[in-house]
Scaffold this motif. Structure first.
Motif, PDB file in Angstrom:
ATOM      1  N   ASN A   1      -5.641  -7.024   0.754  1.00 49.29           N
ATOM      2  CA  ASN A   1      -4.325  -6.387   0.706  1.00 49.29           C
ATOM      3  C   ASN A   1      -4.283  -5.241   1.718  1.00 49.29           C
ATOM      4  O   ASN A   1      -5.034  -4.271   1.612  1.00 49.29           O
ATOM      5  N   GLN A   2      -3.409  -5.360   2.725  1.00 52.97           N
ATOM      6  CA  GLN A   2      -3.382  -4.371   3.814  1.00 52.97           C
ATOM      7  C   GLN A   2      -2.962  -2.990   3.331  1.00 52.97           C
ATOM      8  O   GLN A   2      -3.425  -1.973   3.860  1.00 52.97           O
ATOM      9  N   GLN A   3      -2.095  -2.923   2.323  1.00 54.42           N
ATOM     10  CA  GLN A   3      -1.657  -1.625   1.805  1.00 54.42           C
ATOM     11  C   GLN A   3      -2.819  -0.877   1.142  1.00 54.42           C
ATOM     12  O   GLN A   3      -2.962   0.344   1.305  1.00 54.42           O
ATOM     13  N   THR A   4      -3.662  -1.627   0.405  1.00 59.02           N
ATOM     14  CA  THR A   4      -4.825  -1.004  -0.235  1.00 59.02           C
ATOM     15  C   THR A   4      -5.819  -0.527   0.823  1.00 59.02           C
ATOM     16  O   THR A   4      -6.382   0.571   0.721  1.00 59.02           O
ATOM     17  N   HIS A   5      -6.033  -1.358   1.836  1.00 55.76           N
ATOM     18  CA  HIS A   5      -6.933  -0.981   2.926  1.00 55.76           C
ATOM     19  C   HIS A   5      -6.408   0.267   3.635  1.00 55.76           C
ATOM     20  O   HIS A   5      -7.171   1.193   3.942  1.00 55.76           O
TER      21      HIS A   5
END
Length: 480
Positions: free
Chosen positions: A371-375
């Motif tokens: 998940n790019q938002q979590t990263h």
């Protein structure tokens, strides 16, 4: 008395000879209204010029990364690890100058030496707008780092000499938040110039950024010659327009209140004595590994690697510069919040909180969630890692009231070790050629963060031990 300030043979102010309507006793008690007026003037002058100077210092320092993703890489054909070496050469110059410059400033005075160095690195920053090869950048980055070396420890030395222990963390933070502000300005400037000035008068947008940065730096430096107050014992005569003799007397009285000694030139004896202070070593080691935000320097390289479903870049050049601004804003808020609360409740609880956030951020970056938002959240949380710096510095300053030269040496030592690590470790940990998935990177800095946590705990235990020992000695003396 007639309001004049008499000086000793060594050029320092004789506190007993200062009197301009300020009543103070040998214990440093001053009328509270006069003290508040003094603090207001000092904050307005010293913190304003320090903040502006550091904004453009950090702007000059960090803009190389934003320029790299804004056209510099293609224009100069930088397809290896040149970006890492740009930082390395800067850090080498910084380290070479640090100790000699700190010794010079202790004799010449900060109101002359600091602005003079600032003018020079501003000139070299302007020169970066004309480079045509990586080798030219290497040389100029070395010179910029060379003359920037004194700034941070120099200003922290001034702050630690004018303010009382319970005022230090917030003031150091106000100065230090210029770092995220400078980074935010760099991103915003590069984004705006890439959009609006790219190609104007035959210059790329990233070249305009260096030129504008350098001109602003020189302008602030010229003002600093007049505004920087020097030390309370050796005030800058040009700053009399806002710090009158009566304000200098208040500053000297406040220093007597906490048993603070005058800032004099660093000697071989005071230099060697510093290394015998037990917490000196703990703090200069915890400094670079506990407050390190190196992973955030490569945030925009990760952003640049992201693609849409059709293979096109997910973010424009402007967005590559704008998105890190959110992280820098997080750092700014965290620094002010942590430091202001630590002045009231103590440094240790907030160092623990900082460590928890820092470790969590690095774990996210190691896991690399799909998940790019979590990263992205992992990068944003890592910006909080920088808040430990002013907590450590104010903590040390509080315990070094009678060792002013040791404060300067400690600030310089911590900075040297931090820049030494940042000069060489990222080359192996975050090579640009491995972007966006680095094999070592976050794992190494997680180890640093855990080690720093244990050092924070050890320093806290040591200070508690010292406090108990001092209380016991005072009790024994009172009984006799």
């Amino acid at each position: 008395m007639d309001g004049r300030i008499n000086k000793t043979a060594h050029g320092t102010v004789d506190a007993a000879s200062v009197d301009d309507g300020v009543d103070s006793d040998s214990n440093g008690k001053v009328d509270i209204k006069k003290e508040r007026e003094f603090l207001w003037r000092l904050d307005l002058g010293l913190l304003t010029i320090g903040f502006l100077g550091y904004v453009f210092k950090y702007l000059d320092q960090i803009n190389i990364s934003n320029a790299y993703v804004s056209g510099m890489q293609d224009d100069l054909k930088l397809y290896g690890d040149e970006l890492n070496y740009f930082t390395t050469y800067f850090n080498i110059g910084y380290m070479v100058m640090l100790f000699p410059s700190c010794i010079l400033v202790s004799y010449i005075g900060p109101s002359i030496w600091l602005p003079a160095c600032e003018v020079l690195w501003g000139v070299f920053t302007c020169c970066l707008s004309t480079v045509t090869s990586a080798e030219q950048v290497y040389g100029l980055r070395f010179l910029i780092g060379f003359f920037e070396g004194v700034t941070w420890p120099g200003y922290y030395t001034i702050i630690s000499q004018w303010y009382l222990p319970h005022e230090l963390a917030l003031r150091m933070s106000i100065y230090n938040i210029a770092q995220p502000v400078g980074a935010m300005m760099s991103g915003a400037m590069q984004g705006a110039l890439a959009t609006n000035l790219n190609g104007s008068f035959g210059r790329a947008g990233w070249r305009w950024a260096f030129l504008i940065n350098g001109v602003c730096t020189i302008f602030i430096a010229l003002i600093a010659f007049i505004v920087l107050p020097g030390y309370p014992e050796r005030p800058n005569p040009l700053s009399k327009f806002y710090l009158k003799p009566r304000h200098i007397e208040v500053a000297l009285a406040r220093g007597r209140r906490v048993g603070r000694k005058a800032q004099t030139g660093i000697t071989i004896k005071s230099f060697l004595r510093t290394f015998k202070i037990w917490f000196y070593w703990a703090i200069v080691i915890a400094w670079p590994i506990g407050g390190n935000t190196v992973p955030t320097n490569y945030f925009n390289l990760w952003l640049k690697s992201l693609k849409n479903a059709d293979g096109t870049a997910k973010y424009s050049v402007g967005m590559l510069n704008y998105l890190p601004i959110v992280g820098q804003a997080i750092q700014l808020v965290a620094e002010v919040l942590f430091s202001s609360l630590s002045d009231r409740f103590g440094r240790f609880p907030f160092l623990l909180l900082h460590s928890a956030v820092n470790i969590a951020s690095l774990v996210i970056l190691i896991v690399r969630p799909a998940n790019q938002q979590t990263h992205m959240a992992g990068y944003y949380l890592n910006y909080v890692g920088g808040v430990s710096l002013m907590l450590l510095c104010s903590w040390a300053s509080t315990h070094l009231q009678d060792e002013p030269e040791a404060r300067t040496i400690l600030f310089a030592s911590g900075t040297i070790i931090a820049y030494a690590l940042n000069a060489f470790v990222p080359i192996a940990a975050f090579p640009a050629s491995e972007a966006p998935h680095w094999r070592i990177g976050a794992k190494l800095y997680l180890g640093f963060a855990v080690l720093a946590l244990f050092i924070f705990i050890g320093i806290h235990i040591g200070f508690r031990r010292d406090a108990k020992k001092k209380a016991t000695q005072q009790q024994v003396q009172a009984e006799f």
